[in-house]
Design a protein around this motif. Structure first.
Motif, PDB file in Angstrom:
ATOM      1  N   GLY A  11       1.562   0.728  -4.191  1.00 13.82           N
ATOM      2  CA  GLY A  11       0.617   0.451  -3.126  1.00 13.82           C
ATOM      3  C   GLY A  11      -0.440  -0.507  -3.635  1.00 13.82           C
ATOM      4  N   SER A  51       1.224  -2.017   1.338  1.00 12.38           N
ATOM      5  CA  SER A  51      -0.217  -1.791   1.322  1.00 12.38           C
ATOM      6  C   SER A  51      -0.518  -0.351   0.941  1.00 12.38           C
ATOM      7  N   ARG A  52      -1.677  -0.139   0.320  1.00 12.80           N
ATOM      8  CA  ARG A  52      -2.093   1.220  -0.041  1.00 12.80           C
ATOM      9  C   ARG A  52      -2.193   2.098   1.212  1.00 12.80           C
ATOM     10  N   LYS A  53      -2.672   1.511   2.312  1.00 15.61           N
ATOM     11  CA  LYS A  53      -2.832   2.275   3.549  1.00 15.61           C
ATOM     12  C   LYS A  53      -1.469   2.751   4.065  1.00 15.61           C
ATOM     13  N   ALA A  56      -0.125   5.430   1.722  1.00 12.47           N
ATOM     14  CA  ALA A  56      -0.803   6.706   1.927  1.00 12.47           C
ATOM     15  C   ALA A  56      -0.264   7.405   3.167  1.00 12.47           C
ATOM     16  N   SER A  64      -6.265   6.415   1.538  1.00 10.40           N
ATOM     17  CA  SER A  64      -5.652   5.511   0.558  1.00 10.40           C
ATOM     18  C   SER A  64      -6.673   4.997  -0.438  1.00 10.40           C
ATOM     19  N   GLU A  65      -7.945   5.346  -0.261  1.00 13.58           N
ATOM     20  CA  GLU A  65      -8.998   4.788  -1.104  1.00 13.58           C
ATOM     21  C   GLU A  65      -9.524   5.749  -2.162  1.00 13.58           C
ATOM     22  N   ALA A  71      -0.955   5.808  -5.327  1.00 18.58           N
ATOM     23  CA  ALA A  71      -0.235   4.696  -4.706  1.00 18.58           C
ATOM     24  C   ALA A  71       0.947   4.250  -5.555  1.00 18.58           C
TER      25      ALA A  71
END
Length: 163
Positions: A11, A51-53, A56, A64-65, A71
């Motif tokens: 991610g 993407s990390r989002k 997640a 995701s943060e 990730a």
């Protein structure tokens, strides 16, 4: 089960920037890649970039943060659809389920207390026979019962109200 990895999912914050980096290294991007997910075939192991989002969401993570979401995932691609339940059952039998750290603390305490109890029981029997071992064995449950009795009385009292 074949002992190998097929897909490593990563991610990232910006897919296009990461894809450009790996392409600059000479990694061939797979034709099946798209804007939301890019793959690079490295001779049997495929890094997948998303993407990390999105990662997640796939992992059913709350965010995701946070620093708790890595990730990153390792995937095994079974040889056939019929092989999937067998591989999943084997992984589950081997403990492939995330356990919280509190479970580890419980297990360590349980086995540590068992070891201490065994050592104390052996010492008590060696120095006082069954009489001393039984007395020590009865002392701890009685102490726990007394503690429980006092806690129940405190819990049953009405709370003070300040106005």
């Amino acid at each position: 089960m074949r002992p190998r990895l097929n897909l490593i999912s990563l991610g990232v914050a910006v897919i296009a920037k990461t894809v450009a980096f790996y392409e600059a290294l000479g990694w061939p991007k797979a034709d099946s890649s798209h804007d939301g997910f890019a793959k690079f075939d490295l001779g049997g192991v495929v890094p997948g970039i998303q993407s990390r989002k999105a990662f997640a969401m796939d992992a059913h993570s709350d965010t995701s943060e946070s620093s708790g979401f890595s990730a990153m995932a390792l995937a095994y691609i079974a040889r056939s659809a019929e092989d999937v339940p067998r591989v999943l059952a084997k992984a589950a039998a081997l403990g492939a389920e995330y356990r919280r750290r509190l479970n580890g603390l419980y297990m360590a305490t349980f086995f540590g207390a068992g070891a201490v109890g065994s050592a104390a029981g052996g010492w008590a029997f060696a120095h006082g026979g069954w009489a001393l071992a039984s007395a020590i064995g009865l002392t701890l449950p009685i102490a726990a019962l007394l503690y429980f009795a006092t806690e129940r009385a405190q819990c049953g009292e009405p709370a003070s109200v300040t106005r």
